[in-house]
Design a protein around this motif. Structure first.
Motif, PDB file in Angstrom:
ATOM      1  N   ARG A  14       0.560   3.400  11.919  1.00 21.76           N
ATOM      2  CA  ARG A  14       1.905   3.037  12.371  1.00 21.76           C
ATOM      3  C   ARG A  14       2.916   3.136  11.238  1.00 21.76           C
ATOM      4  O   ARG A  14       4.100   3.357  11.481  1.00 21.76           O
ATOM      5  CB  ARG A  14       1.894   1.627  12.952  1.00 21.76           C
ATOM      6  CG  ARG A  14       1.144   1.562  14.282  1.00 21.76           C
ATOM      7  CD  ARG A  14       1.013   0.170  14.799  1.00 21.76           C
ATOM      8  NE  ARG A  14       2.297  -0.324  15.283  1.00 21.76           N
ATOM      9  CZ  ARG A  14       2.482  -1.548  15.752  1.00 21.76           C
ATOM     10  NH1 ARG A  14       1.470  -2.396  15.794  1.00 21.76           N
ATOM     11  NH2 ARG A  14       3.666  -1.924  16.179  1.00 21.76           N
ATOM     12  N   LEU A  15       2.455   2.979  10.004  1.00 25.09           N
ATOM     13  CA  LEU A  15       3.333   3.095   8.839  1.00 25.09           C
ATOM     14  C   LEU A  15       3.403   4.524   8.309  1.00 25.09           C
ATOM     15  O   LEU A  15       4.132   4.795   7.359  1.00 25.09           O
ATOM     16  CB  LEU A  15       2.851   2.159   7.726  1.00 25.09           C
ATOM     17  CG  LEU A  15       2.934   0.668   8.041  1.00 25.09           C
ATOM     18  CD1 LEU A  15       2.227  -0.136   6.971  1.00 25.09           C
ATOM     19  CD2 LEU A  15       4.373   0.232   8.197  1.00 25.09           C
ATOM     20  N   GLU A  50     -12.085   1.399   0.643  1.00 21.68           N
ATOM     21  CA  GLU A  50     -11.451   1.368  -0.676  1.00 21.68           C
ATOM     22  C   GLU A  50     -10.145   2.152  -0.676  1.00 21.68           C
ATOM     23  O   GLU A  50      -9.156   1.741  -1.278  1.00 21.68           O
ATOM     24  CB  GLU A  50     -12.393   1.929  -1.737  1.00 21.68           C
ATOM     25  CG  GLU A  50     -13.551   1.018  -2.076  1.00 21.68           C
ATOM     26  CD  GLU A  50     -14.466   1.637  -3.118  1.00 21.68           C
ATOM     27  OE1 GLU A  50     -14.066   2.606  -3.802  1.00 21.68           O
ATOM     28  OE2 GLU A  50     -15.597   1.142  -3.243  1.00 21.68           O
ATOM     29  N   ALA A  51     -10.124   3.281   0.008  1.00 23.68           N
ATOM     30  CA  ALA A  51      -8.906   4.083   0.098  1.00 23.68           C
ATOM     31  C   ALA A  51      -7.825   3.332   0.873  1.00 23.68           C
ATOM     32  O   ALA A  51      -6.655   3.328   0.486  1.00 23.68           O
ATOM     33  CB  ALA A  51      -9.200   5.430   0.762  1.00 23.68           C
ATOM     34  N   ALA A  52      -8.206   2.664   1.955  1.00 24.56           N
ATOM     35  CA  ALA A  52      -7.247   1.875   2.735  1.00 24.56           C
ATOM     36  C   ALA A  52      -6.712   0.714   1.901  1.00 24.56           C
ATOM     37  O   ALA A  52      -5.516   0.415   1.936  1.00 24.56           O
ATOM     38  CB  ALA A  52      -7.901   1.355   4.015  1.00 24.56           C
ATOM     39  N   GLY A  53      -7.574   0.086   1.131  1.00 24.17           N
ATOM     40  CA  GLY A  53      -7.142  -0.999   0.245  1.00 24.17           C
ATOM     41  C   GLY A  53      -6.157  -0.513  -0.804  1.00 24.17           C
ATOM     42  O   GLY A  53      -5.172  -1.191  -1.111  1.00 24.17           O
ATOM     43  N   ALA A  54      -6.410   0.665  -1.351  1.00 22.12           N
ATOM     44  CA  ALA A  54      -5.492   1.242  -2.335  1.00 22.12           C
ATOM     45  C   ALA A  54      -4.147   1.573  -1.701  1.00 22.12           C
ATOM     46  O   ALA A  54      -3.090   1.358  -2.304  1.00 22.12           O
ATOM     47  CB  ALA A  54      -6.106   2.495  -2.955  1.00 22.12           C
ATOM     48  N   LEU A  59       1.494   0.131  -0.936  1.00 17.45           N
ATOM     49  CA  LEU A  59       2.526  -0.219   0.030  1.00 17.45           C
ATOM     50  C   LEU A  59       3.177  -1.557  -0.315  1.00 17.45           C
ATOM     51  O   LEU A  59       4.407  -1.686  -0.295  1.00 17.45           O
ATOM     52  CB  LEU A  59       1.915  -0.261   1.424  1.00 17.45           C
ATOM     53  CG  LEU A  59       2.840  -0.384   2.600  1.00 17.45           C
ATOM     54  CD1 LEU A  59       3.801   0.806   2.658  1.00 17.45           C
ATOM     55  CD2 LEU A  59       2.035  -0.452   3.875  1.00 17.45           C
ATOM     56  N   LEU A  60       2.373  -2.551  -0.648  1.00 20.30           N
ATOM     57  CA  LEU A  60       2.916  -3.852  -1.018  1.00 20.30           C
ATOM     58  C   LEU A  60       3.720  -3.772  -2.307  1.00 20.30           C
ATOM     59  O   LEU A  60       4.776  -4.392  -2.434  1.00 20.30           O
ATOM     60  CB  LEU A  60       1.786  -4.877  -1.139  1.00 20.30           C
ATOM     61  CG  LEU A  60       1.128  -5.267   0.174  1.00 20.30           C
ATOM     62  CD1 LEU A  60      -0.082  -6.155  -0.069  1.00 20.30           C
ATOM     63  CD2 LEU A  60       2.121  -5.946   1.092  1.00 20.30           C
ATOM     64  N   ASP A  61       3.237  -3.004  -3.271  1.00 16.10           N
ATOM     65  CA  ASP A  61       3.981  -2.825  -4.519  1.00 16.10           C
ATOM     66  C   ASP A  61       5.312  -2.124  -4.264  1.00 16.10           C
ATOM     67  O   ASP A  61       6.353  -2.525  -4.791  1.00 16.10           O
ATOM     68  CB  ASP A  61       3.142  -2.031  -5.524  1.00 16.10           C
ATOM     69  CG  ASP A  61       3.843  -1.892  -6.855  1.00 16.10           C
ATOM     70  OD1 ASP A  61       4.157  -2.931  -7.476  1.00 16.10           O
ATOM     71  OD2 ASP A  61       4.083  -0.740  -7.275  1.00 16.10           O
ATOM     72  N   ALA A  62       5.291  -1.081  -3.446  1.00 16.27           N
ATOM     73  CA  ALA A  62       6.522  -0.351  -3.128  1.00 16.27           C
ATOM     74  C   ALA A  62       7.501  -1.243  -2.372  1.00 16.27           C
ATOM     75  O   ALA A  62       8.713  -1.195  -2.608  1.00 16.27           O
ATOM     76  CB  ALA A  62       6.201   0.897  -2.308  1.00 16.27           C
TER      77      ALA A  62
END
Length: 106
Positions: A14-15, A50-54, A59-62
């Motif tokens: 969705r993002l 792990e890829a989804a977590g990254a 996303l949170l940092d941005a």
């Protein structure tokens, strides 16, 4: 795939974030493609989780940098008053992306 992983996958889609496997590189990674943001494939991770977590960490940092950082910098400046942030405008994309939805498991 667990229910949590499926829900995370739906949220990321969705993002505009795709978590994919790249056989040439031997692992998993993620990329983002929206009308305003293009982020090339980032990897290599051992698992899709792990890829989804990254992707979520980026996303949170941005989001923090894009929403909070300019407001904090402007507030710290003595040259001009701090801008007033319209919460609905700043958080609108997040509210739409995180609306409750039942993930469709494929």
């Amino acid at each position: 795939m667990s229910h949590e992983e499926a829900a995370t996958k739906v949220l990321l889609e969705r993002l505009g974030i795709a978590v994919t496997q790249d056989a040439r590189r031997g692992g998993w990674g993620w990329s983002m493609q929206t009308d305003k943001i293009t982020r090339p494939w980032v990897g290599t991770y051992a698992t899709s989780a792990e890829a989804a977590g990254a992707a979520l960490a980026w996303l949170l940092d941005a989001a923090w940098r894009g929403v909070l950082c300019p407001i904090l910098h402007a507030a710290a400046s003595d040259e001009r008053p701090a801008p007033t942030a319209d919460d609905a405008e700043l958080l609108g994309p997040w509210v739409r992306a995180l609306q409750p939805a039942t993930p469709a498991l494929e």
